[in-house]
Design a protein around this motif. Structure first.
Motif, short mmCIF file in Angstrom:
data_model
loop_
_atom_site.label_atom_id
_atom_site.label_comp_id
_atom_site.label_asym_id
_atom_site.label_seq_id
_atom_site.Cartn_x
_atom_site.Cartn_y
_atom_site.Cartn_z
N MET A 1 47.19 35.23 28.00
CA MET A 1 46.32 36.24 28.62
C MET A 1 44.86 35.80 28.61
N ILE A 2 44.17 36.07 29.71
CA ILE A 2 42.75 35.76 29.79
C ILE A 2 41.97 37.01 29.41
N LYS A 3 41.18 36.90 28.34
CA LYS A 3 40.37 38.03 27.89
C LYS A 3 39.08 38.07 28.69
N CYS A 4 38.82 39.22 29.31
CA CYS A 4 37.65 39.31 30.18
C CYS A 4 36.86 40.59 29.92
N ILE A 5 35.61 40.57 30.37
CA ILE A 5 34.77 41.77 30.33
C ILE A 5 34.16 41.98 31.71
N ILE A 6 33.87 43.24 32.02
CA ILE A 6 33.16 43.61 33.24
C ILE A 6 31.74 43.99 32.85
N VAL A 7 30.75 43.34 33.45
CA VAL A 7 29.35 43.67 33.20
C VAL A 7 28.80 44.22 34.51
N GLU A 8 28.72 45.52 34.60
CA GLU A 8 28.43 46.19 35.87
C GLU A 8 27.91 47.60 35.58
N ASP A 9 26.81 47.99 36.24
CA ASP A 9 26.24 49.31 35.97
C ASP A 9 26.68 50.38 36.96
N GLU A 10 27.37 49.98 38.05
CA GLU A 10 27.86 50.95 39.03
C GLU A 10 29.29 51.36 38.68
N ILE A 11 29.50 52.63 38.47
CA ILE A 11 30.81 53.12 38.04
C ILE A 11 31.89 52.79 39.06
N LEU A 12 31.58 52.98 40.35
CA LEU A 12 32.58 52.70 41.38
C LEU A 12 32.99 51.23 41.36
N ALA A 13 32.02 50.34 41.21
CA ALA A 13 32.33 48.91 41.16
C ALA A 13 33.15 48.57 39.92
N GLN A 14 32.84 49.22 38.79
CA GLN A 14 33.64 49.03 37.57
C GLN A 14 35.09 49.40 37.83
N GLN A 15 35.29 50.54 38.48
CA GLN A 15 36.63 51.05 38.73
C GLN A 15 37.41 50.15 39.68
N VAL A 16 36.74 49.60 40.68
CA VAL A 16 37.41 48.71 41.63
C VAL A 16 37.90 47.44 40.94
N ILE A 17 37.03 46.81 40.15
CA ILE A 17 37.44 45.59 39.45
C ILE A 17 38.54 45.89 38.44
N GLN A 18 38.41 47.00 37.73
CA GLN A 18 39.43 47.37 36.75
C GLN A 18 40.77 47.61 37.42
N SER A 19 40.75 48.26 38.59
CA SER A 19 41.97 48.51 39.34
C SER A 19 42.63 47.20 39.78
N HIS A 20 41.83 46.26 40.25
CA HIS A 20 42.36 44.96 40.66
C HIS A 20 42.97 44.22 39.47
N LEU A 21 42.32 44.30 38.33
CA LEU A 21 42.84 43.64 37.13
C LEU A 21 44.19 44.20 36.72
N LYS B 1 46.47 45.22 38.53
CA LYS B 1 47.53 44.80 39.45
C LYS B 1 47.98 43.37 39.19
N THR B 2 47.34 42.71 38.26
CA THR B 2 47.76 41.36 37.87
C THR B 2 48.21 41.40 36.41
N ASP B 3 48.94 40.37 35.99
CA ASP B 3 49.42 40.36 34.60
C ASP B 3 48.81 39.22 33.79
#
Length: 231
Positions: free
Chosen positions: A1-21, A23-25
């Motif tokens: 597993m690749i451990k990652c963090i999201i550094v983003e101040d826009e909530i919508l952009a956070q949610q989009v990246i989190q949603s894409h993540l 969908k992958t394993d």
């Protein structure tokens, strides 16, 4: 597993990246940070392989934040502004995603990572894999290094220092890559920048390990694993 963090101040952009993540394993989301200060705290206390980093952050831009990191993980820049693409090449980022980020474009980024160094393939013939040594490229030469000779390894950006009782080698490699090559049980990651050979440990005290004449710090997220050696 690749451990990652999201550094983003826009909530919508956070949610989009989190949603894409989700969908992958291949990814484990360690944290979502709203600014560079929060991200720095996470990097100091946890092992992170990849950062999804917005360029326009409050207080400090994403690019300026990268300049402060001595040993940054891999980076995927996320931004609404295409004009930063040229400047981003200075940091050797693995991809540059323009908002809004579609899942199709995100998938291309995932495939790029799969083809790179984070996803190692299992060898087809495990019998051919050396169990007692490794070859290290340093100064255009390949040196045979026995695992039993390695005292500790220090990471510095994209390079490693490998310390033995008789010599030191500097090689172009990452800590994560090296960690996968070392035999389990004989080596322990004690800090984001240090791997220690268990047989060479002289003492463990406070937040430090004594190996030969070196005093090596114990990272906060690694301390529990280190203490298991004592138990």
């Amino acid at each position: 597993m690749i451990k990652c963090i999201i550094v983003e101040d826009e909530i919508l952009a956070q949610q989009v990246i989190q949603s894409h993540l989700q969908k992958t394993d291949q990814f484990e989301l360690v944290a979502i940070c709203n600014n560079a200060l929060e991200a720095a705290e996470v990097l100091n206390n946890q092992e992170v392989d990849l950062i999804f980093l917005d360029i326009q952050l409050p207080g400090m831009t994403g690019l300026n934040f990268l300049r402060t990191l001595e040993d940054p993980p891999l980076v995927v820049l996320t931004t609404a502004y295409a004009e930063y693409a040229l400047e981003s090449y200075e940091f050797n980022v693995i991809d540059y995603l323009l908002k809004p980020i579609s899942f199709e474009r995100f998938s291309k980024m995932v495939n790029k990572i799969k083809e790179g160094r984070l996803f190692s393939q299992e060898p087809k013939e495990k019998s051919n894999v050396p169990t007692d040594h490794i070859f290290i490229k340093s100064n255009s030469k390949f040196f045979k290094v026995n695992f039993s000779e390695i005292m500790y390894i220090e990471g510095m950006k994209d390079y490693l220092k490998i310390f033995t009782p008789e010599y030191k080698l500097i090689t172009h490699q990452t800590m994560s890559d090296m960690e996968r090559l070392l035999p389990p049980g004989k080596f322990i990651r004690v800090h984001k920048s240090y791997i220690v050979a268990v047989p060479f440990i002289k003492s463990i005290y406070g937040n430090a390990i004594e190996v030969d004449k070196a005093t090596i710090p114990i990272g906060g997220s690694y301390k529990e694993k280190v203490m298991q050696l004592i138990k």
